[in-house]
Design an enzyme around this catalytic site. Structure first.
Site: not given
Ligand code: GNR
Ligand code: NI
Length: 173
Positions: A46, A51, A94-95, A136-137, A140
């Site tokens: 995702g 990000q 998480c990236l 999670h997204e 963000h």
């Protein structure tokens, strides 16, 4: 499509609230295609637009396995309209916080409402890893990171580590 750079902790943009998208047009689709390429390359399941440094309410997700056909999902202005009482634990990463993983408890199932790639309103019931990923997204988009759900001790430690690493990278020491 073009690959973009993923911002990491402690970049303050990760703490901003992303703005709703007014119209889903060619530039929105171009941005989402860049997000998808960046996510596949990382690799991740995702990615939120913030990000890659663009604070707009856009998310791409693909939870298909390596040996399966790709299943990209494009979510514009996603909103959780229902979540289950039942919760599930999942080990998250998480990236934007590379190489750190921890267990997070969230509702097991959710229903998400969003505009798709063509700007058409959709609703989708999600469970398993997809439910975790959508939550999670959307976090963000609201400036929330999964480390906000872990103990303060662990969170402070990981934030400190990334803040230190960034100082070294800047100073070249
Ligand atoms: O690639 C990712 N994997 C992942 C694993 C468990 C829970 C959430 C995620 S999302 C993450 C990519 C990312 O940082 N998206 O914002
Ligand atoms: Ni993330």
């Amino acid at each position: 499509m073009a690959k973009r750079e993923i911002i990491t902790l402690p970049d303050p943009l990760l703490r901003t609230v992303s703005k709703p998208v007014k119209t889903v047009d060619a530039s929105t689709r171009k941005l989402m295609d860049d997000m998808l390429e960046t996510m596949y390359d990382a690799p991740g399941i995702g990615l939120a637009a913030v990000q890659i440094g663009v604070p707009q309410r856009l998310v791409v997700i693909d939870t298909s396995k390596e040996d399966e056909e790709k299943q990209p999902l494009f979510l514009v202005n996603p909103e959780i309209v229902w979540s289950s009482e039942e919760e599930a634990d999942y080990e998250e990463g998480c990236l934007s916080i590379p190489e750190f993983f921890d267990m997070v408890t969230r509702p097991k199932e959710i229903k998400v409402r969003y505009l798709d790639r063509e700007g058409v309103e959709q609703e989708r019931l999600c469970d398993g890893v997809l439910a975790t990923c959508v939550q999670h997204e959307i976090d963000h988009l609201n400036g929330i990171l999964f480390i906000d759900y872990i103990s303060k001790l662990k969170r402070d430690r990981v934030v400190k580590k990334f803040t230190k690493a960034q100082k070294f990278a800047r100073s070249g020491a």
